[in-house]
Design a protein around this motif. Structure first.
Motif, mmCIF file in Angstrom:
data_model
loop_
_atom_site.group_PDB
_atom_site.id
_atom_site.type_symbol
_atom_site.label_atom_id
_atom_site.label_comp_id
_atom_site.label_asym_id
_atom_site.label_seq_id
_atom_site.Cartn_x
_atom_site.Cartn_y
_atom_site.Cartn_z
ATOM 1 N N PHE A 239 -13.029 24.944 25.808
ATOM 2 C CA PHE A 239 -13.691 24.642 24.536
ATOM 3 C C PHE A 239 -15.113 24.179 24.850
ATOM 4 O O PHE A 239 -15.319 23.333 25.721
ATOM 5 C CB PHE A 239 -12.911 23.567 23.778
ATOM 6 C CG PHE A 239 -13.456 23.301 22.408
ATOM 7 C CD1 PHE A 239 -13.502 24.295 21.452
ATOM 8 C CD2 PHE A 239 -13.922 22.035 22.073
ATOM 9 C CE1 PHE A 239 -14.014 24.053 20.186
ATOM 10 C CE2 PHE A 239 -14.426 21.780 20.810
ATOM 11 C CZ PHE A 239 -14.473 22.793 19.869
ATOM 12 N N SER B 241 -13.235 15.186 16.420
ATOM 13 C CA SER B 241 -13.337 14.945 17.862
ATOM 14 C C SER B 241 -14.558 15.636 18.451
ATOM 15 O O SER B 241 -14.987 15.306 19.556
ATOM 16 C CB SER B 241 -12.063 15.366 18.589
ATOM 17 O OG SER B 241 -11.770 16.711 18.314
ATOM 18 N N GLY B 242 -15.133 16.572 17.717
ATOM 19 C CA GLY B 242 -16.362 17.210 18.203
ATOM 20 C C GLY B 242 -17.440 16.163 18.451
ATOM 21 O O GLY B 242 -18.170 16.213 19.445
ATOM 22 N N LYS C 79 -6.660 19.555 12.892
ATOM 23 C CA LYS C 79 -5.738 20.642 13.199
ATOM 24 C C LYS C 79 -4.443 20.485 12.413
ATOM 25 O O LYS C 79 -4.391 20.851 11.259
ATOM 26 C CB LYS C 79 -5.542 20.727 14.721
ATOM 27 C CG LYS C 79 -6.871 20.904 15.467
ATOM 28 C CD LYS C 79 -7.628 22.139 15.021
ATOM 29 C CE LYS C 79 -9.028 22.237 15.619
ATOM 30 N NZ LYS C 79 -9.768 23.389 15.167
ATOM 31 N N TYR D 93 -4.823 19.927 19.974
ATOM 32 C CA TYR D 93 -3.671 20.736 19.540
ATOM 33 C C TYR D 93 -2.325 20.150 19.982
ATOM 34 O O TYR D 93 -1.307 20.835 19.920
ATOM 35 C CB TYR D 93 -3.822 22.176 20.065
ATOM 36 C CG TYR D 93 -5.083 22.809 19.540
ATOM 37 C CD1 TYR D 93 -5.145 23.325 18.248
ATOM 38 C CD2 TYR D 93 -6.237 22.841 20.316
ATOM 39 C CE1 TYR D 93 -6.319 23.861 17.744
ATOM 40 C CE2 TYR D 93 -7.421 23.384 19.823
ATOM 41 C CZ TYR D 93 -7.450 23.887 18.538
ATOM 42 O OH TYR D 93 -8.613 24.410 18.037
#
Ligand SMILES: Cc1ncc(COP(=O)(O)O)c(C=O)c1O
Length: 375
Positions: free
Chosen positions: A126, A103-104, A234, A204
């Motif tokens: 973040f 997802s970055g 994650k 998350y």
């Protein structure tokens, strides 16, 4: 391992990686890859990975597919419907999904796309999206979290103006571990999306208690101004495999996709794809990770509370709390003196520690050091 050998390994490892950076800066900026962490005798509690490893089914699927690694994804029969299967698992249509390598990449893509105005984010939050946005000249309006370290939704709404292109909510939040309650978040999304795009980073979400907060995925059906980012890094324990996706209304996906690739599946490997397909079907693996994470979390929070630390009630696989006595760079000291990799933040109201939840043994080692320091 002798300290000479450890120092030599640290040096050669980073030289081999071509990283002209100190161990400290690497730890602060990017975390330290786990395999190097174990090799160096470092306990890696720095990047909120799943310490229990990928699903055994995913491991088998990867091994089975290796013989076909010479083929492009679209030539592998089992991967032809990859996007459709991922979408179906999340009750989405393929047109609502853009596959990204983690997802970055999705966050960077959003930062590149929503320019020419400002974006509104929490502080702290973040950093990928705000950092990339700033780097390309977008104004970033940082709205302090509430005293309980929760996104201040009213303040964020108030901070939006006619130039706001996007508002970013990380839920559950990194680095603060808190959540925004489902109903409040839903109302916020409805209100804020009248003015700008609302981007929800749900990295998350699989760790959160659904009675407390839930995914906003259902909102994308009718609202082109809601974007959700998900990752397999994650709970799926696939951080090194790089797999994630953006979910949004098809019109939004089409716009964002044009910036990436005509077929976004090309930017992820067949190995990551086959692993993701196996992993989403392995509910038992996720449950086991959740249970072990909850046990490590309870142990560490209980111990920290006994020492009178005020630890937020984490909805994630990491903890965030204010240090009491420590002055200076806590993460550097933990790494240099104790071989424990974590994050720390020097903020106006004091020093904070963010520590990922490793295995229970790793957390016991962390607590042993932490008790001696009483930081
Ligand atoms: C909130 C949040 N979003 C996104 C990411 C990016 O993860 P990845 O690029 O591995 O999917 C992370 C990683 O730590 C994160 O904490």
């Amino acid at each position: 391992m002798t300290s000479n050998r450890r120092d030599w390994l640290k040096q050669t490892t980073f030289a081999a990686l071509g990283l002209g950076v100190s161990l400290r800066s690497l730890a602060n900026e990017e975390g330290l890859p786990r395999q190097f962490g174990s090799e160096l005798g470092i306990i890696n509690l720095g990047s909120n990975e799943n310490p229990y490893g990928i699903s055994p089914n995913a491991k088998k699927a990867i091994t089975d597919l290796l013989g076909e690694a010479n083929r492009y994804q679209y030539n592998i029969a089992g991967l032809k419907s990859f996007k459709k299967e991922v979408a179906a698992y999340y009750k989405l249509a393929p047109e609502q999904v853009l596959i990204t390598p983690g997802s970055g990449e999705g966050l960077n893509l959003a930062a590149r796309y929503y320019t020419g105005g400002n974006i509104v984010v929490g502080d702290p939050t973040f950093m990928i999206l705000p950092r990339t946005a700033k780097a390309i000249g977008t104004k970033v309006i940082e709205v302090p979290l509430t005293a309980d370290k929760v996104h201040d939704l009213n303040a964020m709404l108030n901070a939006m103006d006619d130039n706001t292109k996007l508002v970013y909510i990380c839920n559950p939040a990194n680095p603060t571990t808190t959540i925004v309650k489902t109903d409040a978040l839903k109302s916020f999304c409805e209100e804020a999306s009248k003015k700008a795009v609302v981007l929800l980073d749900e990295a998350y979400m699989d760790y959160a208690d659904p009675t407390e907060t839930q995914t906003m995925l259902p909102l994308i059906e009718k609202n082109p101004n809601i974007i959700i980012m998900r990752t397999f890094s994650k709970i799926h324990a696939m951080a090194g495999l790089r797999m994630g996706f953006i979910a949004a209304h098809p019109t939004t996906i089409e716009k964002l996709g044009a910036d990436l690739f005509s077929n976004t599946q090309f930017c992820t490997s067949s190995i990551a794809q086959i692993a993701a397909l196996a992993s989403i079907k392995d509910e038992a693996h996720r449950n086991e990770s959740r249970i072990k994470n909850a046990a490590a979390r309870k142990y560490t929070i209980d111990e920290l509370k006994k020492m009178n630390y005020n630890v937020a009630n984490s909805h994630t696989n990491f903890l965030f709390f204010q240090l009491k006595n420590f002055k200076g760079d806590f993460a550097k000291e933990m790494l240099d003196k104790h071989n424990i990799l974590l994050r720390s933040y020097e903020r106006a109201d004091g020093n904070y520690c963010r520590v990922s939840l490793g295995t229970i043994d790793e957390m016991k080692q962390f607590m042993k050091v932490f008790k001696e320091k009483n930081a």
